[in-house]
Design an enzyme around this catalytic site. Structure first.
Site, PDB file in Angstrom:
ATOM      1  N   TYR A  21     -19.218   1.779  18.582  1.00  0.00           N
ATOM      2  CA  TYR A  21     -18.421   0.605  18.225  1.00  0.00           C
ATOM      3  C   TYR A  21     -19.336  -0.625  18.361  1.00  0.00           C
ATOM      4  CZ  TYR A  21     -14.766   3.982  19.553  1.00  0.00           C
ATOM      5  OH  TYR A  21     -13.980   5.109  19.701  1.00  0.00           O
ATOM      6  N   GLU A  62     -20.910   2.225  13.883  1.00  0.00           N
ATOM      7  CA  GLU A  62     -19.892   1.187  13.631  1.00  0.00           C
ATOM      8  C   GLU A  62     -19.199   1.496  12.301  1.00  0.00           C
ATOM      9  OE1 GLU A  62     -18.541  -1.855  14.843  1.00  0.00           O
ATOM     10  OE2 GLU A  62     -17.538  -1.926  12.898  1.00  0.00           O
ATOM     11  N   CYS A 122     -11.513  -4.434  26.142  1.00  0.00           N
ATOM     12  CA  CYS A 122     -10.769  -5.692  26.125  1.00  0.00           C
ATOM     13  C   CYS A 122      -9.289  -5.465  26.401  1.00  0.00           C
ATOM     14  CB  CYS A 122     -10.982  -6.429  24.806  1.00  0.00           C
ATOM     15  SG  CYS A 122     -10.557  -5.457  23.377  1.00  0.00           S
ATOM     16  N   GLN A 172     -18.120 -11.452  19.564  1.00  0.00           N
ATOM     17  CA  GLN A 172     -17.319 -11.900  20.712  1.00  0.00           C
ATOM     18  C   GLN A 172     -17.035 -13.395  20.588  1.00  0.00           C
ATOM     19  OE1 GLN A 172     -15.936 -10.058  22.932  1.00  0.00           O
ATOM     20  NE2 GLN A 172     -17.140  -8.193  23.195  1.00  0.00           N
ATOM     21  N   ASP A 176     -17.661   0.316  23.296  1.00  0.00           N
ATOM     22  CA  ASP A 176     -16.960  -0.977  23.312  1.00  0.00           C
ATOM     23  C   ASP A 176     -15.908  -0.967  22.205  1.00  0.00           C
ATOM     24  OD1 ASP A 176     -16.236  -3.610  23.530  1.00  0.00           O
ATOM     25  OD2 ASP A 176     -18.143  -4.449  22.862  1.00  0.00           O
TER      26      ASP A 176
HETATM   27  N1  SAH Z   1     -19.917  -4.021  20.622  1.00  0.00           N
HETATM   28  C1  SAH Z   1     -19.645  -5.028  19.649  1.00  0.00           C
HETATM   29  C2  SAH Z   1     -18.336  -4.859  18.911  1.00  0.00           C
HETATM   30  C3  SAH Z   1     -17.117  -4.569  19.753  1.00  0.00           C
HETATM   31  S1  SAH Z   1     -15.557  -4.789  18.947  1.00  0.00           S
HETATM   32  C4  SAH Z   1     -19.722  -6.403  20.245  1.00  0.00           C
HETATM   33  O1  SAH Z   1     -19.583  -6.566  21.444  1.00  0.00           O
HETATM   34  O2  SAH Z   1     -19.917  -7.357  19.496  1.00  0.00           O
HETATM   35  C5  SAH Z   1     -15.148  -3.228  18.383  1.00  0.00           C
HETATM   36  C6  SAH Z   1     -15.876  -2.810  17.144  1.00  0.00           C
HETATM   37  O3  SAH Z   1     -15.448  -1.489  16.855  1.00  0.00           O
HETATM   38  C7  SAH Z   1     -15.620  -3.647  15.897  1.00  0.00           C
HETATM   39  O4  SAH Z   1     -16.844  -4.036  15.343  1.00  0.00           O
HETATM   40  C8  SAH Z   1     -14.878  -2.677  14.955  1.00  0.00           C
HETATM   41  O5  SAH Z   1     -15.220  -2.881  13.593  1.00  0.00           O
HETATM   42  C9  SAH Z   1     -15.375  -1.341  15.439  1.00  0.00           C
HETATM   43  N2  SAH Z   1     -14.515  -0.174  15.201  1.00  0.00           N
HETATM   44  C10 SAH Z   1     -13.165  -0.120  15.200  1.00  0.00           C
HETATM   45  N3  SAH Z   1     -12.749   1.146  15.032  1.00  0.00           N
HETATM   46  C11 SAH Z   1     -13.865   1.915  14.931  1.00  0.00           C
HETATM   47  C12 SAH Z   1     -14.092   3.314  14.753  1.00  0.00           C
HETATM   48  N4  SAH Z   1     -13.075   4.164  14.648  1.00  0.00           N
HETATM   49  N5  SAH Z   1     -15.360   3.744  14.718  1.00  0.00           N
HETATM   50  C13 SAH Z   1     -16.395   2.895  14.831  1.00  0.00           C
HETATM   51  N6  SAH Z   1     -16.238   1.570  14.991  1.00  0.00           N
HETATM   52  C14 SAH Z   1     -14.996   1.079  15.042  1.00  0.00           C
END
Ligand code: SAH
Length: 491
Positions: free
Chosen positions: A260, A281, A356, A231, A329
């Site tokens: 995620y 992830e 977001c 973030q 997320d």
């Molecule tokens: N929860 C974490 C990351 C949120 S951002 C935080 O707050 O730091 C969204 C995340 O989803 C990113 O790390 C991205 O790499 C991941 N992402 C995107 N598409 C995805 C998918 N299809 N499956 C799993 N993760 C995914």
């Protein structure tokens, strides 16, 4: 000027804006801070209204959580390098939708330490006679700089992105940069030889330090490497994650999914209060960081899976697994049906959705609320002051039999027009007056609504006694009210 002073002066500057001046010399060119010149309180109101408009069909929206000082919050700063016709090195950002570089010396939302480093790298390129990369011809070397700063730790990572792997006088360059900025804790060389809008390429070598930085968040330490998602607003992230975990109401007995999960933040912070956490992830660099983060914090009840979240959840659902709480997320594009339908099968008691983008959030809430869940709390958090973006955290739990069932609005897309669906009596009155020059009463509106088969409160405007004389809506006004109901897509 200090950020605090700038903040206080923001109102004054708003007036300056109407005289044609902005807080930022490249405002409007870079396309980054659409709301920069709006007083912060007003920015918050705007975001509150936007989220409320989109999420009104699902739940009342609580007050947005803002920042005390909404400047210089970004811990991740990127600059593209190029040169003018006379050979002067410039750095800045691409003008929106083009590959034209808008020179930037200082940005009001970026970490000031990062901006200072970027300015000095410009000077070093000149003294080391290093050519910048030319997007059109593919000639030249130096493309971008990416800087990540640790808010609590003070650690700083500088990523130098080159078009090809050899940086001339590499050791001296690193030495000179460290001399100018001893606060830099690691320098990474990234190679991106592709004609692409992606900043970072695949290949990386560490020129100095560990190759990543660490920072603290909600009492835990996190390792962040160049490509992992983290973030960008650390002050607000603590508030956001604090809320997300509070909403989950963990007792220590739960099986939790963190989907995620990025570098593992939410799940690792929640792990003290849960029995076990399963995190998933897609980005393998982020998963590597996440595993290191669990070790670094001595956490043993979290497992990480490097997979697409939807595929992983489907596998869990097919294997008959269960979960008590799902944190999700997703990126701006939101989740997908594979993921959401698997969540429904897994049937967690609670879902905590961190988003977001309120538009894709509204779309996903539509699905979840159609399939047995109800949104209980919605809290917007301003993670991106000066921009139009807004983060939101939502708590959903299983629908109980005595919950009121929402009328299915059955919209193809949840867009701005959907917010008009529940036009108030006042909005209908205003419309009729404006379009037909007629004044209509609540009574007439409710009579017409009832005629059109729209639910009206049980006793609302019905005669209180059998022989009460109730005026009936005249034909002309009935037609006008019907037109308003059509306009607001209520019939
Ligand atoms: N929860 C974490 C990351 C949120 S951002 C935080 O707050 O730091 C969204 C995340 O989803 C990113 O790390 C991205 O790499 C991941 N992402 C995107 N598409 C995805 C998918 N299809 N499956 C799993 N993760 C995914």
């Amino acid at each position: 000027m200090t950020s605090e002073k700038k903040f206080k002066n923001n109102k004054k500057n708003y007036k300056a804006k109407s005289a044609g001046k902005s807080l930022c010399p490249v405002h409007g060119k870079c396309g980054g801070c659409q709301l920069l010149d709006m007083p912060y309180e007003q920015q918050l109101k705007k975001k509150q209204t936007q989220v409320a408009k989109l999420l009104k069909p699902y739940c009342q929206v609580e007050k947005i959580i803002g920042m005390d000082d909404p400047f210089h919050y970004r811990n991740k700063v990127h600059a593209v390098f190029g040169h003018k016709k006379d050979g002067t090195v410039i750095s800045g950002i691409y003008q929106e939708g083009t590959h034209f570089i808008v020179p930037v010396d200082e940005c009001l939302i970026e970490d000031q330490r990062a901006d200072a480093i970027i300015r000095d790298i410009r000077g070093l390129l000149k003294s080391f006679k290093i050519k910048t990369y030319n997007e059109d011809t593919g000639y030249g070397l130096f493309r971008h700089v990416l800087i990540r700063t640790g808010y609590h730790s003070g650690q700083i990572m500088v990523v130098l992105v080159l078009g090809s792997p050899i940086l001339p006088s590499k050791n001296n360059f690193v030495k000179a940069l460290r001399k100018l900025h001893p606060e830099i804790t690691t320098i990474v060389l990234n190679v991106n030889g592709q004609k692409t809008s992606m900043i970072l390429g695949e290949k990386e070598t560490v020129l100095y330090g560990k190759g990543y930085i660490e920072d603290e968040l909600c009492g835990k330490t996190f390792r962040i490497s160049s490509k992992s998602f983290y973030q960008v607003n650390p002050v607000q992230t603590e508030k956001l994650y604090g809320k997300a975990i509070e909403l989950a109401g963990l007792t220590g007995k739960e099986r939790v999914i963190d989907a995620y999960c990025g570098i593992g933040t939410i799940g690792l912070i929640a792990s003290d209060k849960a029995k076990e956490v399963i995190s998933v992830e897609l980005n393998s660099d982020a998963v590597r960081d996440a595993i290191a983060n669990a070790k670094r914090n001595g956490i043993k009840n979290v497992r990480f899976y490097n997979n697409d979240a939807g595929v992983f959840m489907r596998q869990m659902a097919d294997a008959g697994e269960s979960a008590d709480v799902v944190f999700m997320d997703p990126p701006r594009s939101g989740s997908d049906e594979k993921f959401l339908s698997s969540v429904i099968t897994l049937h967690p008691k609670k879902i905590v959705y961190v988003s977001c983008d309120p538009t894709t959030l509204a779309r996903d809430l539509k699905y979840l609320t159609k399939h047995g869940y109800k949104a209980r709390r919605v809290i917007p958090v301003d993670m991106f002051p000066a921009t139009e973006h807004c983060e939101t955290v939502v708590l959903l739990s299983q629908q109980k039999p005595d919950d009121t069932i929402e009328i299915d609005l059955d919209l193809d897309e949840l867009d701005a027009t959907s917010a008009e669906l529940k036009a108030t009596y006042q909005e209908i009155k205003d419309y009729v007056l404006k379009e037909f020059g007629l004044k209509v009463s609540n009574l007439y509106i409710s009579q017409v609504k009832r005629k059109c088969g729209i639910e009206v409160g049980e006793n609302y405007n019905l005669p209180k006694s059998e022989n009460a004389r109730v005026p009936q809506c005249p034909k002309e006004k009935e037609e006008a009210i019907k037109a308003a109901l059509k306009y607001f897509a209520m019939i």
